[in-house]
Motif scaffolding. Structure first.
Motif, mmCIF file in Angstrom:
data_model
loop_
_atom_site.group_PDB
_atom_site.id
_atom_site.type_symbol
_atom_site.label_atom_id
_atom_site.label_comp_id
_atom_site.label_asym_id
_atom_site.label_seq_id
_atom_site.Cartn_x
_atom_site.Cartn_y
_atom_site.Cartn_z
ATOM 1 N N SER A 121 -45.442 14.439 9.935
ATOM 2 C CA SER A 121 -45.608 15.398 10.673
ATOM 3 C C SER A 121 -46.652 15.229 11.410
ATOM 4 O O SER A 121 -47.097 16.240 12.392
ATOM 5 C CB SER A 121 -45.962 16.676 9.679
ATOM 6 O OG SER A 121 -47.272 16.579 9.227
ATOM 7 N N GLN A 122 -47.406 14.026 11.956
ATOM 8 C CA GLN A 122 -48.413 13.884 12.677
ATOM 9 C C GLN A 122 -48.012 13.520 14.160
ATOM 10 O O GLN A 122 -48.798 13.303 14.987
ATOM 11 C CB GLN A 122 -49.451 12.891 12.095
ATOM 12 C CG GLN A 122 -49.843 13.320 10.513
ATOM 13 C CD GLN A 122 -50.634 14.841 10.486
ATOM 14 O OE1 GLN A 122 -51.510 15.050 10.984
ATOM 15 N NE2 GLN A 122 -49.787 15.978 10.034
ATOM 16 N N THR A 123 -46.864 13.237 14.236
ATOM 17 C CA THR A 123 -46.279 12.331 15.442
ATOM 18 C C THR A 123 -46.073 13.288 16.545
ATOM 19 O O THR A 123 -45.871 14.544 16.301
ATOM 20 C CB THR A 123 -44.988 11.667 15.201
ATOM 21 O OG1 THR A 123 -43.884 12.763 14.934
ATOM 22 C CG2 THR A 123 -45.149 10.792 13.905
ATOM 23 N N PRO A 124 -46.295 13.132 17.686
ATOM 24 C CA PRO A 124 -46.117 13.935 18.966
ATOM 25 C C PRO A 124 -44.749 14.430 18.824
ATOM 26 O O PRO A 124 -44.452 15.644 19.315
ATOM 27 C CB PRO A 124 -46.319 12.829 20.128
ATOM 28 C CG PRO A 124 -47.369 11.977 19.591
ATOM 29 C CD PRO A 124 -46.897 11.787 18.244
ATOM 30 N N THR A 125 -43.495 13.499 18.451
ATOM 31 C CA THR A 125 -42.250 14.125 18.478
ATOM 32 C C THR A 125 -42.216 15.340 17.704
ATOM 33 O O THR A 125 -41.540 16.360 17.883
ATOM 34 C CB THR A 125 -41.307 13.039 17.988
ATOM 35 O OG1 THR A 125 -41.402 11.907 19.215
ATOM 36 C CG2 THR A 125 -39.900 13.441 17.964
ATOM 37 N N VAL A 157 -45.934 21.215 1.249
ATOM 38 C CA VAL A 157 -46.886 20.195 0.822
ATOM 39 C C VAL A 157 -47.377 20.480 -0.385
ATOM 40 O O VAL A 157 -47.524 21.450 -1.032
ATOM 41 C CB VAL A 157 -47.812 19.971 2.221
ATOM 42 C CG1 VAL A 157 -47.254 19.884 3.329
ATOM 43 C CG2 VAL A 157 -48.534 21.247 2.004
ATOM 44 N N LEU A 158 -47.818 19.224 -0.944
ATOM 45 C CA LEU A 158 -48.639 19.235 -2.038
ATOM 46 C C LEU A 158 -50.182 19.538 -1.779
ATOM 47 O O LEU A 158 -50.548 19.499 -0.782
ATOM 48 C CB LEU A 158 -48.467 17.925 -2.732
ATOM 49 C CG LEU A 158 -47.380 17.175 -3.053
ATOM 50 C CD1 LEU A 158 -47.423 15.568 -3.339
ATOM 51 C CD2 LEU A 158 -46.499 18.172 -4.157
ATOM 52 N N ALA A 159 -50.846 19.834 -2.697
ATOM 53 C CA ALA A 159 -52.286 20.454 -2.647
ATOM 54 C C ALA A 159 -52.903 19.324 -1.998
ATOM 55 O O ALA A 159 -53.854 19.611 -1.042
ATOM 56 C CB ALA A 159 -52.848 20.676 -3.730
ATOM 57 N N ARG A 160 -52.852 18.160 -2.251
ATOM 58 C CA ARG A 160 -53.563 16.933 -1.610
ATOM 59 C C ARG A 160 -53.158 16.749 -0.140
ATOM 60 O O ARG A 160 -53.984 16.333 0.582
ATOM 61 C CB ARG A 160 -53.608 15.637 -2.274
ATOM 62 C CG ARG A 160 -51.793 15.113 -2.105
ATOM 63 C CD ARG A 160 -51.652 13.565 -2.424
ATOM 64 N NE ARG A 160 -50.570 12.918 -2.091
ATOM 65 C CZ ARG A 160 -49.972 12.541 -0.851
ATOM 66 N NH1 ARG A 160 -50.979 12.681 0.094
ATOM 67 N NH2 ARG A 160 -48.991 12.237 -0.748
ATOM 68 N N PRO A 219 -54.869 19.246 4.129
ATOM 69 C CA PRO A 219 -55.586 18.713 5.329
ATOM 70 C C PRO A 219 -54.719 18.418 6.366
ATOM 71 O O PRO A 219 -54.635 18.693 7.452
ATOM 72 C CB PRO A 219 -56.589 17.673 4.939
ATOM 73 C CG PRO A 219 -56.859 17.772 3.418
ATOM 74 C CD PRO A 219 -55.502 18.327 2.684
ATOM 75 N N ILE A 220 -53.588 17.640 5.849
ATOM 76 C CA ILE A 220 -52.237 17.346 6.830
ATOM 77 C C ILE A 220 -51.862 18.648 7.156
ATOM 78 O O ILE A 220 -51.460 18.538 8.709
ATOM 79 C CB ILE A 220 -51.271 16.619 6.166
ATOM 80 C CG1 ILE A 220 -52.256 15.145 5.676
ATOM 81 C CG2 ILE A 220 -50.441 16.381 6.908
ATOM 82 C CD1 ILE A 220 -51.229 14.297 4.640
ATOM 83 N N GLY A 247 -58.725 23.844 0.881
ATOM 84 C CA GLY A 247 -57.780 23.841 1.837
ATOM 85 C C GLY A 247 -57.068 25.017 2.148
ATOM 86 O O GLY A 247 -56.635 25.248 3.306
ATOM 87 N N ILE A 248 -56.971 25.983 0.940
ATOM 88 C CA ILE A 248 -56.221 27.289 1.442
ATOM 89 C C ILE A 248 -57.270 28.030 2.406
ATOM 90 O O ILE A 248 -56.706 28.895 3.289
ATOM 91 C CB ILE A 248 -56.214 27.960 0.059
ATOM 92 C CG1 ILE A 248 -54.948 27.410 -0.728
ATOM 93 C CG2 ILE A 248 -55.849 29.508 0.351
ATOM 94 C CD1 ILE A 248 -53.651 27.418 -0.054
#
Length: 278
Positions: free
Chosen positions: A119-123, A142-145, A148-149, A183-184
């Motif tokens: 999910s971090q890519t420009p595309t 996503v998972l809790a870990r 941040p992503i 994170g929340i």
């Protein structure tokens, strides 16, 4: 308290592949049909439902949406959240175009089983913006870990309505509250992010999914997002790994009984109507 269930899965093994269920005995065999779901929810205040893509095998994700489109309008089925592949430009716009005629009110790409970098890519982010430009929400799973992503993704896509599935998948059995809560809180600071109260009974140690166990986690969601940015989901049939759907409906009412009627209505159905444009 009435509910629009914003997280309904269905399994039809004679039509689609569900390889991910193979290692989960409660889900590995048999079908889970809409008729089964209606029998479980009858008389329990569920006034409508939204199908959410079930993580079918890659070759089948478009076939799943086409299949479900033919069911919308029956028995209170209001629409669907379809699968998509934002990481790939090839055919992406064509799929969005087709989905305009398939009663699709949002999209999802399950991220917790994919590499963190996906999910971090420009595309990926560029294609997410295409979803937002069409007025559709995107469910973040996503998972809790990985919160941040998810935060990075949300900051990069400020015009894309996002729905965080399953309260960010907290490790309730492991009592891993602090990092999850941090994170929340960070995600809740972004006004275009919403959260789905769903799935969490399955994250408890067996036999411990009670109001006493879940209340601190739900209270943190309430205190950070507020009812106006919360939706409710049953997560059937995956909820069978927790308390099961009828008990989850009852448990939700216990967890939210301290709220006003208008606040319960927001979580139960009003936010869903607004975010998914039902």
């Amino acid at each position: 308290m009435d509910f629009i269930d914003t997280h309904l899965h269905l399994i039809a093994r004679d039509k689609l592949g569900y390889g991910w269920t193979a290692g989960i005995p409660a889900l590995a065999t048999g079908d889970f049909s809409y008729a089964d779901y209606l029998a479980l929810t009858a008389g329990r205040g569920v006034v409508g439902a939204v199908f959410v893509e079930t993580g079918v095998d890659d070759a089948d994700y478009q076939a799943e949406a086409r299949l479900v489109a033919g069911m919308v309008g029956q028995g209170g089925l209001l629409g669907q959240i379809a699968s998509c592949r934002p990481e790939d430009d090839d055919g992406f716009d064509a799929w969005l175009d087709e989905c305009e005629g398939l009663h699709v009110h949002g999209f999802r790409r399950i991220l917790h089983v994919m590499p963190d970098a996906l999910s971090q890519t420009p595309t990926f982010r560029r294609n997410l913006a295409r979803i937002g430009a069409r007025g559709r929400a995107f469910d973040v799973c996503v998972l809790a870990r990985q919160l941040p992503i998810a935060l990075d993704l949300a900051k990069a896509c400020p015009n894309q309505p996002l729905v965080l599935d399953h309260c960010g998948v907290p490790d309730i059995a492991g009592q891993a509250f602090d990092d999850w809560a941090k994170g929340i809180t960070a995600l809740a600071a972004l006004p275009h992010v919403h959260v789905k109260l769903s799935g969490i009974s399955a994250y408890c140690a067996p036999g411990t999914a009670t109001r006493a166990t879940l209340q601190p986690w739900v209270d943190h969601i309430l205190n950070t997002f507020g009812p106006a940015r919360m939706l409710w989901g049953g997560d059937w049939p995956v909820v069978n790994l927790g308390v099961g759907l009828p008990d989850w409906i009852a448990l939700t009412r216990e967890l939210l009984q301290g709220l006003s009627q208008s606040e319960q209505d927001q979580i139960g159905h009003d936010t869903a109507r607004r975010v998914y444009r039902l």
